[in-house]
Structures are given as structure tokens and as C-alpha cells.
Design a protein around this motif. Structure first.
Motif, PDB file in Angstrom:
ATOM      1  N   UNK A  85      52.269   1.574 -31.282  1.00 56.56           N
ATOM      2  CA  UNK A  85      52.486   0.358 -31.420  1.00 56.56           C
ATOM      3  C   UNK A  85      52.804  -0.131 -32.722  1.00 56.56           C
ATOM      4  N   UNK A  86      52.469   0.104 -34.111  1.00 60.50           N
ATOM      5  CA  UNK A  86      53.096  -0.074 -35.063  1.00 60.50           C
ATOM      6  C   UNK A  86      54.276   0.470 -35.180  1.00 60.50           C
ATOM      7  N   UNK A  87      54.647   1.402 -35.148  1.00 59.77           N
ATOM      8  CA  UNK A  87      55.903   1.722 -35.356  1.00 59.77           C
ATOM      9  C   UNK A  87      56.468   1.189 -34.312  1.00 59.77           C
ATOM     10  N   UNK A  88      56.912   1.228 -32.960  1.00 58.69           N
ATOM     11  CA  UNK A  88      57.765   0.247 -32.377  1.00 58.69           C
ATOM     12  C   UNK A  88      58.382  -1.070 -32.554  1.00 58.69           C
ATOM     13  N   UNK A  89      57.038  -2.030 -33.231  1.00 60.95           N
ATOM     14  CA  UNK A  89      57.125  -3.160 -33.827  1.00 60.95           C
ATOM     15  C   UNK A  89      57.867  -3.259 -35.012  1.00 60.95           C
ATOM     16  N   UNK A  90      57.524  -1.863 -35.503  1.00 60.32           N
ATOM     17  CA  UNK A  90      57.897  -1.860 -37.047  1.00 60.32           C
ATOM     18  C   UNK A  90      59.961  -1.982 -37.271  1.00 60.32           C
ATOM     19  N   UNK A  91      59.653  -0.971 -36.459  1.00 60.64           N
ATOM     20  CA  UNK A  91      61.465  -0.686 -36.119  1.00 60.64           C
ATOM     21  C   UNK A  91      62.677  -1.855 -34.710  1.00 60.64           C
ATOM     22  N   UNK A  92      61.466  -2.195 -33.750  1.00 64.34           N
ATOM     23  CA  UNK A  92      62.370  -3.133 -33.086  1.00 64.34           C
ATOM     24  C   UNK A  92      62.399  -2.666 -31.586  1.00 64.34           C
ATOM     25  N   UNK A  93      62.074  -1.519 -31.589  1.00 61.87           N
ATOM     26  CA  UNK A  93      61.704  -0.813 -30.033  1.00 61.87           C
ATOM     27  C   UNK A  93      60.025  -1.125 -29.745  1.00 61.87           C
ATOM     28  N   UNK A  94      60.708  -0.722 -28.415  1.00 57.09           N
ATOM     29  CA  UNK A  94      59.392  -1.010 -26.973  1.00 57.09           C
ATOM     30  C   UNK A  94      58.714   0.345 -27.547  1.00 57.09           C
ATOM     31  N   UNK A  95      57.095   0.796 -27.231  1.00 53.74           N
ATOM     32  CA  UNK A  95      56.965   1.874 -26.798  1.00 53.74           C
ATOM     33  C   UNK A  95      57.517   2.219 -25.683  1.00 53.74           C
ATOM     34  N   UNK A  96      57.686   1.715 -24.775  1.00 49.90           N
ATOM     35  CA  UNK A  96      57.819   3.308 -23.846  1.00 49.90           C
ATOM     36  C   UNK A  96      59.430   3.564 -24.365  1.00 49.90           C
ATOM     37  N   UNK A  97      60.520   2.877 -24.685  1.00 49.69           N
ATOM     38  CA  UNK A  97      61.397   3.410 -25.471  1.00 49.69           C
ATOM     39  C   UNK A  97      60.757   4.689 -26.196  1.00 49.69           C
ATOM     40  N   UNK A  98      60.240   4.182 -27.730  1.00 46.82           N
ATOM     41  CA  UNK A  98      59.417   5.734 -28.104  1.00 46.82           C
ATOM     42  C   UNK A  98      59.231   7.211 -27.624  1.00 46.82           C
ATOM     43  N   UNK A  99      58.452   6.720 -26.230  1.00 52.75           N
ATOM     44  CA  UNK A  99      57.944   7.738 -25.550  1.00 52.75           C
ATOM     45  C   UNK A  99      59.060   8.482 -24.989  1.00 52.75           C
ATOM     46  N   UNK A 120      64.241   7.791 -34.149  1.00 57.42           N
ATOM     47  CA  UNK A 120      63.284   8.881 -35.685  1.00 57.42           C
ATOM     48  C   UNK A 120      62.560   7.537 -36.795  1.00 57.42           C
ATOM     49  N   UNK A 121      63.475   6.709 -36.915  1.00 55.34           N
ATOM     50  CA  UNK A 121      62.506   6.107 -37.410  1.00 55.34           C
ATOM     51  C   UNK A 121      61.353   5.706 -38.078  1.00 55.34           C
ATOM     52  N   UNK A 122      61.365   5.311 -36.679  1.00 57.32           N
ATOM     53  CA  UNK A 122      59.211   5.108 -35.671  1.00 57.32           C
ATOM     54  C   UNK A 122      58.751   6.697 -36.159  1.00 57.32           C
ATOM     55  N   UNK A 123      59.217   7.769 -35.876  1.00 58.99           N
ATOM     56  CA  UNK A 123      58.828   8.955 -35.958  1.00 58.99           C
ATOM     57  C   UNK A 123      58.472   8.965 -37.551  1.00 58.99           C
ATOM     58  N   UNK A 124      58.788   8.700 -37.697  1.00 60.44           N
ATOM     59  CA  UNK A 124      58.897   8.465 -39.451  1.00 60.44           C
ATOM     60  C   UNK A 124      58.097   7.984 -39.505  1.00 60.44           C
ATOM     61  N   UNK A 125      57.519   7.082 -39.653  1.00 60.84           N
ATOM     62  CA  UNK A 125      56.551   6.276 -40.066  1.00 60.84           C
ATOM     63  C   UNK A 125      54.903   6.704 -39.564  1.00 60.84           C
ATOM     64  N   UNK A 126      55.285   6.776 -38.884  1.00 54.57           N
ATOM     65  CA  UNK A 126      53.717   7.551 -37.793  1.00 54.57           C
ATOM     66  C   UNK A 126      53.563   8.862 -38.660  1.00 54.57           C
ATOM     67  N   UNK A 127      54.691   9.799 -39.044  1.00 59.11           N
ATOM     68  CA  UNK A 127      54.441  11.228 -40.390  1.00 59.11           C
ATOM     69  C   UNK A 127      54.646  10.945 -41.514  1.00 59.11           C
ATOM     70  N   UNK A 128      54.921   9.826 -41.581  1.00 61.12           N
ATOM     71  CA  UNK A 128      54.016   9.019 -43.237  1.00 61.12           C
ATOM     72  C   UNK A 128      53.204   8.526 -43.461  1.00 61.12           C
ATOM     73  N   UNK A 129      52.597   8.225 -42.985  1.00 58.51           N
ATOM     74  CA  UNK A 129      51.392   7.098 -42.542  1.00 58.51           C
ATOM     75  C   UNK A 129      51.657   6.705 -42.580  1.00 58.51           C
ATOM     76  N   UNK A 130      52.924   5.215 -43.012  1.00 60.28           N
ATOM     77  CA  UNK A 130      53.216   3.739 -43.547  1.00 60.28           C
ATOM     78  C   UNK A 130      52.285   3.225 -42.415  1.00 60.28           C
ATOM     79  N   UNK A 131      52.197   3.908 -40.471  1.00 59.27           N
ATOM     80  CA  UNK A 131      51.667   3.045 -40.348  1.00 59.27           C
ATOM     81  C   UNK A 131      51.107   4.220 -39.346  1.00 59.27           C
ATOM     82  N   UNK A 132      49.964   3.232 -38.449  1.00 57.53           N
ATOM     83  CA  UNK A 132      48.677   3.761 -38.241  1.00 57.53           C
ATOM     84  C   UNK A 132      49.020   4.544 -36.360  1.00 57.53           C
ATOM     85  N   UNK A 133      49.892   3.300 -35.540  1.00 61.13           N
ATOM     86  CA  UNK A 133      49.938   3.937 -34.364  1.00 61.13           C
ATOM     87  C   UNK A 133      51.162   3.286 -34.280  1.00 61.13           C
TER      88      UNK A 133
END
Length: 146
Positions: free
Chosen positions: A38-52, A23-36
Motif C-alpha cells: 500500500x505504501x509503495x503504491x501510494x508513493x509511486x501513484x499506482x493502485x494496489x491492484x495495478x501493482x499485483x 518496477x519502482x514500487x518493487x524497488x521501494x519494497x526490496x530496499x525497505x524504503x517502504x514497508x507495505x
């Protein structure tokens, strides 16, 4: 037609940590704080596969019946009169249509985004979605934002 998902209200503390991080990664993407992703996953400490895996399963709670504007996304077959039937259902439920955006159909289907004021709806949003999904030619119904 596939069965519509059921929704539950769960206190955040009861959720596994991965859901909160998604949820935090989605928020980072929606607000434009991160661009990708991969950046959102890294910032929140999850894998990209967990995000997807979980991105479509977690959204912040919003009181959908308290005068909210909801944005619905529908995938519709390219059929004469189908959009008219969809709009009739919104009217029957008492939703006030604010915007309609429709893509040009490709491969026999078109994506349609409808924003509506839902404070006047006569039944719940889930009932509206259920009614929409039962219309012949409707492939998918989801709430994008609200």
C-alpha cells in the motif's frame, strides 16, 4: 507443464508508465524504503491492484550471462531423488551452486531456492529453466534475483 514465458528486452521509454511505476514500487519494497505494498503504491501513484497485476511481469534488465549470481526458486513435488536430478541439470549446464535452501514439504510440495554462479553456463538461462521445468515433479521454475 505450462509453457514458459518469453522475455524481451525493451527500452524503458517504450513501456507504458504503469510498468515503470510497478518496477519502482518493487524497488521501494526490496530496499525497505517502504514497508507495505500500500505504501509503495501510494508513493509511486499506482493502485494496489495495478501493482499485483504487473509485479511478476516487470524486472530490471540484468545481463544474465556476465558472471552473475542468480537465485532460482522452484516448487517441487515431494519425490525421492528429485532435488538430486535438479542439481545434476545445474551441473550439466556448468552452473556453480552456491546455496540451496529447501522448505519442509507441505501438501506434497516443497519450495527450493538455489543460488548459482552462471558465468560458466554452456547455454542460456532460459534453456536451463526450460530443462528444469521439463523434469517430472517440477511444478514451477523462476528466477528470483540476479
Amino acid at each position: 507443464m505450462a509453457q514458459l514465458p518469453k522475455y524481451y528486452i525493451v527500452e524503458a521509454q517504450a513501456l507504458p508508465e504503469v510498468f515503470l511505476k510497478v518496477a519502482e514500487a518493487k524497488w521501494l519494497l526490496e530496499t525497505g524504503e517502504v514497508a507495505t505494498v500500500n505504501d509503495a503504491a501510494r508513493a509511486t501513484g499506482i493502485s494496489r491492484s495495478a501493482f499485483y497485476k504487473y509485479r511478476d511481469s516487470i524486472s530490471p534488465f540484468q545481463n544474465l550471462m556476465a558472471g552473475r549470481i542468480l537465485t532460482f526458486q522452484l516448487l517441487l513435488r515431494d519425490m525421492t531423488g528429485l532435488l538430486s536430478s535438479i542439481l545434476t541439470i545445474f551441473a550439466q549446464f556448468g552452473a556453480n551452486i552456491l546455496t540451496i535452501n529447501q522448505a519442509i514439504p507441505t501438501n506434497g510440495c516443497a519450495s527450493v531456492t538455489i543460488s548459482a554462479e552462471t558465468s560458466g553456463i554452456s547455454q542460456g538461462v532460459e534453456a536451463l529453466m526450460r530443462e528444469l521445468s521439463q523434469v517430472d515433479g517440477v511444478r514451477k521454475v523462476e528466477v528470483l534475483a540476479g
